[in-house]
Design an enzyme around this catalytic site. Structure first.
Site, PDB file in Angstrom:
ATOM      1  NE  ARG A   1      -2.423   1.486   3.696  1.00 50.27           N
ATOM      2  CZ  ARG A   1      -3.027   1.237   4.811  1.00 50.27           C
ATOM      3  NH1 ARG A   1      -4.532   0.751   4.549  1.00 50.27           N
ATOM      4  NH2 ARG A   1      -2.879   1.746   5.936  1.00 50.27           N
TER       5      ARG A   1
ATOM      6  CB  SER B   1     -12.196  -1.962   2.452  1.00 51.91           C
ATOM      7  OG  SER B   1     -11.005  -2.079   2.483  1.00 51.91           O
TER       8      SER B   1
ATOM      9  CE  LYS C   1      -7.548   3.626   5.110  1.00 54.58           C
ATOM     10  NZ  LYS C   1      -8.427   2.912   4.366  1.00 54.58           N
TER      11      LYS C   1
END
Length: 203
Positions: A41, A110, A139
């Site tokens: 990511r 997700s 996040k």
């Protein structure tokens, strides 16, 4: 993908950078510890930078029975040489992603609530991710915490392999798996903890 390993390692470029860690050295350490499922990511690097890192990660895990997943950058999938992609709720539709990556590539999505889990169960995804299970600093735009009850509810709503994510550490991973997750997705818990011990405990 019909079966997931119990540990889903997420190699997040920003998390590595904040700790002063080399992305590739971290990947090598995780490989040596036995990681077999890795999502790369990177929200900051250019497309070219992502492809360069993808090529290096392929070399790191080359010759092993490892699955490499690219986060979000669906348009780079073919050039990345990875095995699949993972997308969020705000990304392209599953149908649109499948049109790009083909029917055989791994595709994860997700979800953050029961309605999204139920919807994902009807789609051509390889696995459903649910979370955040616990509070997380990885996040900044996180959804509300779902807790262990949310994992258990998600398990009742889908027959797909279920990945739990968000604030999972070696101390709480067993409870998340007991709640119904097939796999736990971990970022900080691997960067800050005992990687070999984590992998050994969740083979």
């Amino acid at each position: 993908m019909t079966q997931l390993p119990r540990l889903y390692a997420i190699l997040d470029a920003e998390s590595c950078a904040r700790r002063g860690l080399s992305l590739l050295e971290t990947a090598r350490a995780w490989r040596d510890a036995g990681v077999t499922l890795l999502q790369y990511r990177d929200k900051v690097a250019s497309d070219l930078g992502v492809l360069r890192n993808a090529a290096l990660l392929r070399e790191v895990f080359g010759g092993l029975e490892a699955t490499l997943i690219l986060n979000d950058r669906v348009h780079l999938f073919a050039d990345s040489g990875f095995d699949g992609v993972h997308v969020g709720q705000g990304d392209a539709s599953v149908a649109a992603v499948r049109a790009v990556i083909g029917p055989d590539a791994v595709l994860g999505v997700s979800t953050h609530n029961p309605a999204q889990v139920s919807a994902a169960d009807l789609l051509s995804v390889s696995y459903v991710a649910v979370g955040p299970v616990f509070a997380t600093s990885t996040k900044l735009d996180t959804e509300p915490v779902v807790g262990l009850d949310g994992v258990a509810l998600a398990r009742s709503l889908t027959r797909k392999p279920l990945v739990a994510i968000g604030g999972i550490t070696q101390a709480n991973a067993a409870a998340v798996l007991e709640a119904g997750a097939d796999s736990v997705a971990v970022i900080s818990g691997l960067l800050d903890g005992d990687v070999r011990g984590f992998v050994a405990a969740h083979r």
